[in-house]
Design an enzyme around this catalytic site. Structure first.
Site, PDB file in Angstrom:
ATOM      1  N   ARG A 105     -42.716  78.506  18.425  1.00 25.19           N
ATOM      2  CA  ARG A 105     -41.639  77.936  17.605  1.00 25.19           C
ATOM      3  C   ARG A 105     -41.426  76.482  17.956  1.00 25.19           C
ATOM      4  O   ARG A 105     -41.623  76.076  19.114  1.00 25.19           O
ATOM      5  CB  ARG A 105     -40.338  78.710  17.873  1.00 25.19           C
ATOM      6  CG  ARG A 105     -39.203  78.376  16.926  1.00 25.19           C
ATOM      7  CD  ARG A 105     -37.914  79.079  17.301  1.00 25.19           C
ATOM      8  NE  ARG A 105     -37.162  78.305  18.279  1.00 25.19           N
ATOM      9  CZ  ARG A 105     -35.942  78.636  18.699  1.00 25.19           C
ATOM     10  NH1 ARG A 105     -35.349  79.727  18.256  1.00 25.19           N
ATOM     11  NH2 ARG A 105     -35.327  77.874  19.578  1.00 25.19           N
ATOM     12  N   CYS A 107     -38.159  73.682  17.273  1.00 21.67           N
ATOM     13  CA  CYS A 107     -36.794  73.576  16.750  1.00 21.67           C
ATOM     14  C   CYS A 107     -36.363  72.122  16.840  1.00 21.67           C
ATOM     15  O   CYS A 107     -36.433  71.524  17.921  1.00 21.67           O
ATOM     16  CB  CYS A 107     -35.854  74.463  17.555  1.00 21.67           C
ATOM     17  SG  CYS A 107     -34.144  74.424  16.972  1.00 21.67           S
TER      18      CYS A 107
END
Ligand SMILES: CC(=[NH2+])C(=O)[O-]
Length: 128
Positions: A105, A107
């Protein structure tokens, strides 16, 4: 060759893009803002917005015959990194609920998002 993924269970595109593309071994979703595809509404708080964005990603993957466990990478765009804790808790709950491992991920905080929402999430999934 890529194939457009189109489903009524995720919000229609609000610009010149498709909800997702199916490359055969891999599926990519467009960034999903937290619009409820049935009502067009956006929930108020960041936890509900995170859940709706993830539900929209899931709907696009499901149209391609994939599920949450097929996700290998997400990108999370947030309007305010002060929401990081709540986003993480909601995100973690979603993947656990679907018995799916956490994908890789990124972010990032961004200045502004379409429709002035608080979060947008996109995903890459692989067909195993
Ligand atoms: C919402 C979105 N994915 C876009 O590109 O505007």
């Amino acid at each position: 060759m890529s194939y457009e993924i189109s489903t009524e269970n995720a919000p229609a595109a609000i610009g010149p893009y498709v909800q997702g593309v199916d490359l055969g071994s891999m599926v990519m979703t467009s960034g999903q803002i937290p619009v409820d595809p049935k009502t067009g509404n956006v929930p108020e708080d960041i936890a509900a917005q995170t859940r709706q964005s993830l539900a929209n990603v899931k709907a696009i993957l499901e149209k391609a015959g994939l599920g949450v466990a097929n996700i290998v990478k997400t990108t999370v765009f947030v309007k305010d990194l002060n929401d990081f804790g709540t986003v993480n808790a909601t995100y973690e709950e979603f993947f656990k609920q679907h018995n799916a491992p956490f994908p890789a991920r990124s972010c990032v905080e961004v200045a502004r998002l379409p429709k002035d929402v608080k979060i947008e999430i996109e995903a890459i999934a692989v067909r195993k």
